[in-house]
Design an enzyme around this catalytic site. Sequence first.
Site, PDB file in Angstrom:
ATOM      1  N   ASP A 181     -10.501   3.904   9.352  1.00 17.58           N
ATOM      2  CA  ASP A 181      -9.197   4.062   8.716  1.00 17.58           C
ATOM      3  C   ASP A 181      -8.120   4.283   9.776  1.00 17.58           C
ATOM      4  OD1 ASP A 181     -11.299   4.646   6.896  1.00 17.58           O
ATOM      5  OD2 ASP A 181      -9.885   5.611   5.543  1.00 17.58           O
ATOM      6  N   ASP A 202     -11.226  -0.736   7.926  1.00 16.53           N
ATOM      7  CA  ASP A 202     -11.141   0.054   6.691  1.00 16.53           C
ATOM      8  C   ASP A 202      -9.669   0.169   6.316  1.00 16.53           C
ATOM      9  OD1 ASP A 202     -11.593   2.180   4.614  1.00 16.53           O
ATOM     10  OD2 ASP A 202     -13.607   2.165   5.452  1.00 16.53           O
ATOM     11  N   ASP A 203      -9.318   1.168   5.505  1.00 13.98           N
ATOM     12  CA  ASP A 203      -7.935   1.266   5.043  1.00 13.98           C
ATOM     13  C   ASP A 203      -6.952   1.266   6.203  1.00 13.98           C
ATOM     14  OD1 ASP A 203      -8.438   1.440   2.247  1.00 13.98           O
ATOM     15  OD2 ASP A 203      -9.003   3.538   2.478  1.00 13.98           O
ATOM     16  N   HIS A 224      -8.992  -2.798   4.815  1.00 15.14           N
ATOM     17  CA  HIS A 224      -9.111  -2.673   3.364  1.00 15.14           C
ATOM     18  C   HIS A 224      -7.768  -2.531   2.677  1.00 15.14           C
ATOM     19  CE1 HIS A 224     -13.576  -1.140   3.580  1.00 15.14           C
ATOM     20  NE2 HIS A 224     -13.398  -2.328   4.132  1.00 15.14           N
ATOM     21  N   ARG A 255      -3.507  -1.381  -3.175  1.00 13.13           N
ATOM     22  CA  ARG A 255      -4.606  -0.709  -3.875  1.00 13.13           C
ATOM     23  C   ARG A 255      -4.246   0.714  -4.282  1.00 13.13           C
ATOM     24  NH1 ARG A 255     -10.603   0.271  -1.111  1.00 13.13           N
ATOM     25  NH2 ARG A 255     -11.837   0.157  -3.024  1.00 13.13           N
ATOM     26  N   LYS A 257      -6.517   3.783  -6.011  1.00 17.31           N
ATOM     27  CA  LYS A 257      -7.896   4.090  -6.399  1.00 17.31           C
ATOM     28  C   LYS A 257      -8.013   5.578  -6.755  1.00 17.31           C
ATOM     29  CE  LYS A 257      -9.051   4.053  -1.431  1.00 17.31           C
ATOM     30  NZ  LYS A 257     -10.051   3.707  -0.391  1.00 17.31           N
TER      31      LYS A 257
END
Length: 360
Positions: A181, A202-203, A224, A255, A257
């Site tokens: 991340d 990742d993010d 991500h 996104r 979540k």
Amino acid sequence: MHISNILSVASLAALTAAAPSELERRQQNCVFTDFDKIAPLKKYCDVIALRNIHVPAGKSLDLTDLKTGAHVIFEGKTTFGYAEWDGPLVKVSGKQITVRQTEGSVLDGEGARWWDYHGGNGGKTKPHFFSAHNLDDSRIEGISVKNSPVHCFSLDSKNLVVSGVKIDNSDGDDKGAYNTDAFDVAHSYNLTIENAWVHNQDDCLAINQGDNIRFTNGYCYGGHGLSIGSVGDGNTVSNVEITNSQIINSMNGVRIKTKSGHTGEVRNITYRNITLSGITDYGLIVQQDYNNPGHATNGIKVHEITFDNIHGTATQKGYNIALTCGEGSCYNWTWKNVKIHGARDYKCQNYPSTASCSAA
């Protein structure tokens, strides 16, 4: 780099031993080349120049509790010894602090020593890279990070600006990097992240808790996407603007979540002027079943949400838009000029009538 009125570490140590009160009254510009000299002397320095520092295995470069108004300047290449531990490799705290580097400098995590195709909860224990905890009324600017072992920047501060940071974990694409991340945000208020350049796995951004947060002019490659969450455990994310950014060749684009079976709130979130390209899974996704796929619940309200000018492409095996909400928990959304194409339609559920789950 030239720093006027530099006090050597040796003379600073002597003055510290002789008369700390006198030292505290004087402005001191300090150049460190030896890791072991930093901790006992850092609190006296107005300027801390870190020149080609090597941090021993299993230790943090501890820049916490700095003198108010101090400037930290990384020079050359900062490196870290290998150990399996949680880290962080660098930690900074204080008020009115500026953290920057000289041209061409880099903080090199040499992450390949830890990468093993496992996430943070498996395989080798991997150290987080850079913790900004209680770094209030401060700036991190122009820092270049290469090959973080796992999560890069953990931000937990008030009135912090992170500007022009570069995170290059491109070597990890084919060497097993995971959970890298770029910016993990928790317990932050009035945070700005601007002009970031990120290549990771990742993010690019993950906001788990905080209020009044701004992310703008970002470039995110290979990860991500730009995420709110995952939110749960009673946490709130509110008053966030994510604008004028690109997401390229990533798993997700935009996104939100939240966790199934949890409580919390996601409120007043704006995604505006986001360009997508080569998104493999979900161009735009809101999911309330993050930890339990297929079981969306409504304990976390997702409301006052704006998606404005979100456009670009996803790949054929992915989905353009996926909206999976609990019953009655997603409401008051503004949906303008959302045009994502190239992939499939998703079977959405419980989303506001103002939104659309079809390709545009």
